[in-house]
Write a protein that holds these residues in place. Structure first.
Motif, PDB file in Angstrom:
ATOM      1  N   LEU A  54       3.880   6.053   2.151  1.00 33.81           N
ATOM      2  CA  LEU A  54       3.943   4.740   1.381  1.00 33.81           C
ATOM      3  C   LEU A  54       3.754   5.243  -0.055  1.00 33.81           C
ATOM      4  O   LEU A  54       2.546   6.259  -0.426  1.00 33.81           O
ATOM      5  CB  LEU A  54       2.834   3.775   1.754  1.00 33.81           C
ATOM      6  N   LEU A  55       4.636   4.922  -0.929  1.00 32.72           N
ATOM      7  CA  LEU A  55       4.311   5.065  -2.329  1.00 32.72           C
ATOM      8  C   LEU A  55       3.908   4.253  -2.955  1.00 32.72           C
ATOM      9  O   LEU A  55       4.342   3.005  -3.301  1.00 32.72           O
ATOM     10  CB  LEU A  55       5.613   5.958  -3.008  1.00 32.72           C
ATOM     11  N   VAL A  56       2.771   4.281  -4.013  1.00 32.60           N
ATOM     12  CA  VAL A  56       2.287   3.505  -4.690  1.00 32.60           C
ATOM     13  C   VAL A  56       2.119   3.664  -6.348  1.00 32.60           C
ATOM     14  O   VAL A  56       1.536   4.736  -6.934  1.00 32.60           O
ATOM     15  CB  VAL A  56       0.630   2.984  -4.410  1.00 32.60           C
ATOM     16  N   ASP A  57       2.462   2.847  -7.203  1.00 34.67           N
ATOM     17  CA  ASP A  57       2.644   3.315  -8.510  1.00 34.67           C
ATOM     18  C   ASP A  57       3.170   1.912  -9.344  1.00 34.67           C
ATOM     19  O   ASP A  57       4.059   1.385  -8.860  1.00 34.67           O
ATOM     20  CB  ASP A  57       3.452   4.472  -8.820  1.00 34.67           C
TER      21      ASP A  57
ATOM     22  N   GLU B 139       9.673  10.599   5.404  1.00 35.41           N
ATOM     23  CA  GLU B 139      10.459   9.411   5.437  1.00 35.41           C
ATOM     24  C   GLU B 139       9.548   8.244   4.726  1.00 35.41           C
ATOM     25  O   GLU B 139       8.291   8.206   4.774  1.00 35.41           O
ATOM     26  CB  GLU B 139      10.465   8.544   6.803  1.00 35.41           C
ATOM     27  N   VAL B 140       9.972   7.954   3.473  1.00 32.59           N
ATOM     28  CA  VAL B 140       9.409   6.886   2.778  1.00 32.59           C
ATOM     29  C   VAL B 140       9.827   5.603   3.505  1.00 32.59           C
ATOM     30  O   VAL B 140      10.815   4.912   3.579  1.00 32.59           O
ATOM     31  CB  VAL B 140      10.062   6.718   1.371  1.00 32.59           C
ATOM     32  N   VAL B 141       8.499   4.941   3.851  1.00 32.97           N
ATOM     33  CA  VAL B 141       8.640   3.840   4.672  1.00 32.97           C
ATOM     34  C   VAL B 141       8.707   2.349   3.738  1.00 32.97           C
ATOM     35  O   VAL B 141       8.766   1.213   4.326  1.00 32.97           O
ATOM     36  CB  VAL B 141       7.699   3.610   5.896  1.00 32.97           C
ATOM     37  N   GLY B 142       7.908   2.582   2.447  1.00 36.46           N
ATOM     38  CA  GLY B 142       7.743   1.583   1.718  1.00 36.46           C
ATOM     39  C   GLY B 142       7.130   1.976   0.434  1.00 36.46           C
ATOM     40  O   GLY B 142       6.639   2.989   0.205  1.00 36.46           O
ATOM     41  N   THR B 143       7.291   1.039  -0.650  1.00 38.18           N
ATOM     42  CA  THR B 143       6.460   1.366  -2.046  1.00 38.18           C
ATOM     43  C   THR B 143       5.664  -0.077  -2.239  1.00 38.18           C
ATOM     44  O   THR B 143       5.649  -1.066  -1.588  1.00 38.18           O
ATOM     45  CB  THR B 143       7.557   1.202  -3.137  1.00 38.18           C
ATOM     46  N   ALA B 144       4.891   0.284  -3.239  1.00 35.56           N
ATOM     47  CA  ALA B 144       4.101  -1.039  -3.706  1.00 35.56           C
ATOM     48  C   ALA B 144       3.696  -0.724  -5.296  1.00 35.56           C
ATOM     49  O   ALA B 144       3.590   0.483  -5.727  1.00 35.56           O
ATOM     50  CB  ALA B 144       2.648  -0.902  -2.960  1.00 35.56           C
TER      51      ALA B 144
END
Length: 215
Positions: free
Chosen positions: A5-8, A28-33
């Protein structure tokens, strides 16, 4: 497969980071925020293995989001803090809140990938010297050594604690003590649980702040 999960709060940075990580085998990138509040929700929904967490964001910053994730998740993910400043007090706060380490945003892609794999394997993702620099600058240190924090540990666990607090890897500890690396991993899991810390970086912080090691 390691789920990320990537957060920025910068969408362009998120897109670039996602492209780099998606190109790597086993990631695997499953989501961002876009902020910490979204991150807490995404963790609950997606249950990633690793969160790459920006520090300074609107709504809820990375420190508060890290604490919330550690507090509300039954099996919290590993959290790696991303920052643009090497000596950032907020990084210390995030480590104390449960982050497994920190990386600079301009880190080389290959180092970022290695760090993700390392933290999943239970290793730290910052050098001990940088950890000590941060603690010396921002963290409170007791005037005298306080060994009471180690009371829950057995003698063998205290021996491993001392080596891990100096930044030695599981492989280094195994070699020094003439035991199997799997044995070290088992002991380390028990040590972290007994001391109530989330990562080896927190273990180093605890050791430094209680004067159990010198930087």
């Amino acid at each position: 497969m390691i789920r990320l999960l990537l957060v920025d709060d910068q969408e362009l940075f998120l897109q670039g980071l996602s492209m780099i990580l998606e190109s790597q085998d086993g990631l695997e990138v499953v989501g961002t925020a876009l902020d910490g509040a979204q991150a807490v929700e995404r963790v609950r929904e997606l249950q990633p293995d690793v969160v790459l967490m920006d520090i300074r964001m609107p709504v809820l910053d990375g420190v508060a989001a890290t604490a919330a994730i550690r507090r509300t998740s039954a099996e919290p993910p590993h959290i790696i803090v991303l920052t643009t400043i090497r000596h950032d007090r907020a990084v210390v706060d995030a480590l104390r809140a449960g982050a497994s380490g920190f990386l600079l945003k301009d880190a080389r892609p290959e180092f970022l990938v290695q760090s993700i794999r390392a933290v999943v394997d239970g290793q730290q993702v910052i050098a001990p010297a940088e950890t000590f620099d941060l603690l010396r600058a921002f963290a409170p240190v007791r005037p005298a050594p306080d060994t009471s924090v180690l009371e829950p540990l057995t003698d063998r666990e205290r021996e491993l604690f001392a080596l891990a607090a100096r930044g030695l890897s599981n492989a280094d500890i195994a070699q020094q003590l003439w035991v199997a690396e799997t044995t070290v991993k088992t002991h380390m899991r028990a040590i972290l649980a007994k001391l109530g810390v989330a990562s080896r970086v927190q273990l180093i912080a605890l050791a430094y702040e209680h004067r159990l090691i010198e930087a």
